[in-house]
Design a protein around this motif. Structure first.
Motif, PDB file in Angstrom:
ATOM      1  N   MET A  93       0.441  -1.181   0.040  1.00  0.00           N
ATOM      2  CA  MET A  93      -0.193   0.133  -0.058  1.00  0.00           C
ATOM      3  C   MET A  93       0.929   1.347   0.084  1.00  0.00           C
ATOM      4  O   MET A  93      -0.064   2.627   0.036  1.00  0.00           O
ATOM      5  N   GLY A  94       2.127   0.498   0.492  1.00  0.00           N
ATOM      6  CA  GLY A  94       2.913   2.184   0.618  1.00  0.00           C
ATOM      7  C   GLY A  94       3.231   3.313   1.426  1.00  0.00           C
ATOM      8  O   GLY A  94       3.388   4.162   1.074  1.00  0.00           O
ATOM      9  N   LYS A  95       2.454   2.504   1.850  1.00  0.00           N
ATOM     10  CA  LYS A  95       2.499   2.525   4.605  1.00  0.00           C
ATOM     11  C   LYS A  95       4.315   2.538   4.371  1.00  0.00           C
ATOM     12  O   LYS A  95       4.550   1.543   5.780  1.00  0.00           O
ATOM     13  N   TRP A  96       5.527   2.998   3.442  1.00  0.00           N
ATOM     14  CA  TRP A  96       6.976   2.478   4.491  1.00  0.00           C
ATOM     15  C   TRP A  96       6.716   2.980   5.752  1.00  0.00           C
ATOM     16  O   TRP A  96       7.363   2.370   6.386  1.00  0.00           O
ATOM     17  N   GLN A  97       6.081   3.619   5.817  1.00  0.00           N
ATOM     18  CA  GLN A  97       6.815   4.465   7.586  1.00  0.00           C
ATOM     19  C   GLN A  97       5.794   3.778   8.907  1.00  0.00           C
ATOM     20  O   GLN A  97       7.058   2.906   9.294  1.00  0.00           O
ATOM     21  N   TRP A  98       4.950   3.303   8.322  1.00  0.00           N
ATOM     22  CA  TRP A  98       3.640   2.448   9.057  1.00  0.00           C
ATOM     23  C   TRP A  98       4.413   0.791   9.032  1.00  0.00           C
ATOM     24  O   TRP A  98       5.296   0.380  10.129  1.00  0.00           O
ATOM     25  N   ALA A  99       5.265   0.676   7.685  1.00  0.00           N
ATOM     26  CA  ALA A  99       6.345  -0.785   7.879  1.00  0.00           C
ATOM     27  C   ALA A  99       7.405  -0.717   8.587  1.00  0.00           C
ATOM     28  O   ALA A  99       7.489  -1.873   9.558  1.00  0.00           O
TER      29      ALA A  99
END
Length: 149
Positions: free
Chosen positions: A75-81
């Motif tokens: 989903m492109g949520k790199w910071q959450w990952a």
């Protein structure tokens, strides 16, 4: 000591009871997706103190985190990952029944995780607060079942 099934059951029952109480007392009424996410958070927190040992609970915990982490990356949520990846490493910092089995870790680990998310990603605290509560409830269930109080 209880196994992962007991910890999952304890976390689920306590969190569902807290969520039902908040709902019926009209303190907090999440939508179904958020309610499910809160229960999942409590269940993962109920497993968290024991993921520093080789166990089925550890496999389940890291399996779920891996799926969620991959979904966040897709989903492109790199910071959450990245935050989730950091959380996954925390139990490796000490021996079993070390800091992960303390009352202060029950309060500070969720606070550190959600505080990091708040400062890095800026979601409102009103959104994060129920997840903090769910994590503390799940963590508490683990410590209570292990008779750490």
């Amino acid at each position: 000591m209880p196994g992962y099934k007991a910890h999952l059951t304890g976390g689920t029952v306590l969190a569902a009871g807290a969520l039902a109480g908040a709902f019926f007392l009209e303190i907090y009424r999440p939508d179904p997706f958020t309610g499910a996410a809160l229960l999942a958070t409590a269940c993962l927190a109920a497993l968290f103190p024991d993921v520093d040992t080789s166990s089925k609970g550890r496999g389940l915990f890291y399996g779920i985190l891996a799926v969620v982490d991959i979904a966040l990356m897709i989903m492109g949520k790199w910071q959450w990952a990245a935050i989730l990846g950091l959380v996954a490493m925390l139990p490796a910092l000490d021996n079993h029944r070390g800091w992960t089995h303390t009352w202060w870790a029950m309060l500070l680990v969720p606070a550190a995780i959600l505080g990091t998310a708040h400062f890095a990603l800026h979601p409102p605290m009103q959104i994060l607060a129920p997840f903090y509560a769910a994590a503390v409830v799940g963590y508490f269930s683990h410590l209570a079942l292990d008779r750490e109080f």
